[in-house]
Design an enzyme around this catalytic site. Structure first.
Site, mmCIF file in Angstrom:
data_model
loop_
_atom_site.group_PDB
_atom_site.id
_atom_site.type_symbol
_atom_site.label_atom_id
_atom_site.label_comp_id
_atom_site.label_asym_id
_atom_site.label_seq_id
_atom_site.Cartn_x
_atom_site.Cartn_y
_atom_site.Cartn_z
ATOM 1 N N GLU A 142 0.827 -1.214 0.000
ATOM 2 C CA GLU A 142 0.000 0.000 0.000
ATOM 3 C C GLU A 142 0.858 1.260 0.000
ATOM 4 O O GLU A 142 0.421 2.314 -0.450
ATOM 5 C CB GLU A 142 -0.926 0.019 1.228
ATOM 6 C CG GLU A 142 -2.174 -0.819 1.053
ATOM 7 C CD GLU A 142 -3.237 -0.576 2.128
ATOM 8 O OE1 GLU A 142 -2.966 0.156 3.097
ATOM 9 O OE2 GLU A 142 -4.328 -1.140 1.996
ATOM 10 N N HIS A 161 9.137 -26.531 -1.690
ATOM 11 C CA HIS A 161 8.572 -27.662 -2.425
ATOM 12 C C HIS A 161 7.423 -27.214 -3.319
ATOM 13 O O HIS A 161 6.676 -28.042 -3.825
ATOM 14 C CB HIS A 161 8.112 -28.742 -1.440
ATOM 15 C CG HIS A 161 9.255 -29.298 -0.628
ATOM 16 N ND1 HIS A 161 9.853 -30.508 -0.897
ATOM 17 C CD2 HIS A 161 9.935 -28.779 0.424
ATOM 18 C CE1 HIS A 161 10.839 -30.717 -0.028
ATOM 19 N NE2 HIS A 161 10.912 -29.675 0.783
ATOM 20 N N LYS A 204 -14.078 -0.620 -4.581
ATOM 21 C CA LYS A 204 -15.201 -0.351 -3.675
ATOM 22 C C LYS A 204 -16.318 0.391 -4.403
ATOM 23 O O LYS A 204 -17.489 0.072 -4.252
ATOM 24 C CB LYS A 204 -14.733 0.505 -2.486
ATOM 25 C CG LYS A 204 -13.843 -0.213 -1.502
ATOM 26 C CD LYS A 204 -13.556 0.718 -0.321
ATOM 27 C CE LYS A 204 -12.389 0.222 0.494
ATOM 28 N NZ LYS A 204 -11.915 1.209 1.449
#
Ligand code: PA5
Length: 432
Positions: free
Chosen positions: A285, A306, A421
């Site tokens: 951010e 792995h 949003k």
């Protein structure tokens, strides 16, 4: 190797990629960035409350946290912490790194960290037969994920304990004056703590946002803040080679300039996994804007060797890696001898501590990755303790403040998080 406040920074694994002259050339820019933070003249200067926060936290703040924790211990078998992003990750990261011994505090559950109904349902099931309290954390009070989860949990509290009983079981950590949650808390008479105006969410773990739930859980918040304070003082100057936050920031920035645009924060300590998530929010951010910034990724080894190991060794060479190392976790745990036939061929490890084998895996992985073309820094602590976790938190905060400024950005805003949003609210039919 640079050591400060119980944390070491080792740049040996970058030497094949990054000359000291390149770092020396950055020193004046780092000093300028540090000055602009210290003098409050940088972009985003209205959000610099984190900079001297550790040294400003005093006994009254700890006593208030202790009192909230005592109330929780008195009547709850669980505290549901409701919050998202910066209002959640810091507390969770510290709790996972420093899990208190059973019975020391009240177990924390987390809600409002997303919109997945299965996750909320899991929390509701967990408190179905337990007395619980809610610690709701939201600066704005209108963030959709925690707000809708809080509606559900507050309803459950009222149903179980009545209006008055419910009000006595809610702690709100929110804005001092403004905001929907502040208004509700004042109207209902809930216990409240303040999120300072000048500290952004991702920098807020050492405010009541982190300290209150952590104290309820039984984490040593005094030790955490003491570690951060020690690192604050170690990172206070303008220098480069004597300042771990500055040196780390400069090295990752210089590597980014050379095309190493993704940074993988790798750890061999499973308890640091959520701290890596917190770091991703803090760095992502702060730097990811205007088409710039280093993409923050993480890996937990040896598990991820792995899975991601192949890519790290031979994939696209835009990776730089920072190892977050703890020398020992549970020192007494050793590999037992196999009384049978040593069928797995690992008898040579009998009697060796897991921590020693894990450390060898770290050293081997670092060497392999450097040989594979990945510049590696290493940030290390002897043990994961409240002091070292606090020191790491402050070091990362200072480093990203400097890093964002080196990129010419405002490290303290996050304008991009609004885009999804707006579209989501439009689709959900929010009234204009
Ligand atoms: O870092 C940030 O600012 C965000 O992650 C916020 O903390 C998050 O969106 C939650 O916001 P609020 O505390 O207002 O509910």
């Amino acid at each position: 190797m640079l050591e400060a406040a119980g944390v070491s920074l080792d740049l040996a694994g970058t030497e094949a990629f990054l000359g000291r002259d390149r770092l020396e050339a950055l020193a004046p820019r780092v000093a300028e960035a540090a000055r602009s933070l210290a003098h409050g003249t940088c972009a985003g200067h209205e959000f610099l409350g984190w900079l001297d926060l550790p040294s400003r936290i005093g006994e009254p703040e700890f006593v208030a946290c202790d009192a909230a924790a005592a109330r929780a211990r008195a009547d709850a078998q669980a505290v549901v912490v409701v919050g998202i992003g910066g209002s959640y990750l810091g507390a969770r990261a510290v709790l996972d790194a420093l899990p208190p011994a059973p019975g020391v505090g009240v177990p924390l559950l987390f809600a409002g960290t997303g919109l997945c109904s299965a996750s909320l349902d899991g929390v509701l099931r967990a408190v179905a037969d337990r007395d619980f309290r809610v610690c709701v954390i939201s600066k704005s009070g209108t963030t959709v994920e925690p707000a809708v989860a809080f509606r559900v949990l507050r309803g459950l509290l009222r149903q179980r304990y009545g209006d008055k009983g419910a009000a006595a079981r809610i702690t709100a950590v929110t804005d001092a004056r403004r905001g929907a949650l502040r208004q509700l808390a004042d109207a209902e008479g809930w216990e409240t703590f303040v999120v300072p105006d000048d500290v952004g969410g991702r920098f807020s773990v050492l405010t009541p946002v982190g300290l209150v739930p952590l104290a309820m859980a039984g984490v040593d918040v005094r030790g955490l803040v003491a570690g951060a304070r020690a690192m604050q003082s170690a990172c206070a100057g303008e220098g480069l080679f004597d300042n771990p936050a500055h040196l780390y920031a400069a090295a990752r920035y210089a590597l980014c300039e050379q095309g190493f645009t993704t940074e993988v924060l790798s750890s061999f300590h499973s308890g640091l996994k959520t701290l890596q998530e917190w770091w991703k929010q803090l760095f992502g951010e702060s730097e990811g804007k205007q088409g710039r910034g280093i993409y923050p990724a993480s890996a937990v080894f040896t598990t991820d060797l792995h899975s991601l190991g192949q890519y790290l060794q031979e994939g696209r060479r835009n990776l730089q890696e920072t190892f977050l190392c703890a020398r020992s976790a549970v020192p007494g745990l050793v590999v037992p001898a196999d009384p049978g036939a040593d069928a797995d061929g690992l008898g040579y490890l009998a009697g060796r501590p897991f921590d020693e084998i894990n450390w060898t895996a770290f050293e081997a992985t670092r060497q392999a990755h450097i040989q594979g073309g990945v510049p590696c820094q290493a940030i290390g602590v002897d043990q994961v303790t409240p002091h070292t976790v606090g020191a790491l938190i402050y070091m990362f905060e200072k480093a990203i403040g400097i890093g964002g400024l080196l990129l010419g950005l405002n490290p303290f805003d996050q304008p991009g998080v609004e885009a999804y949003k707006l579209e989501m609210f439009r689709r959900l039919g929010r009234p204009a």
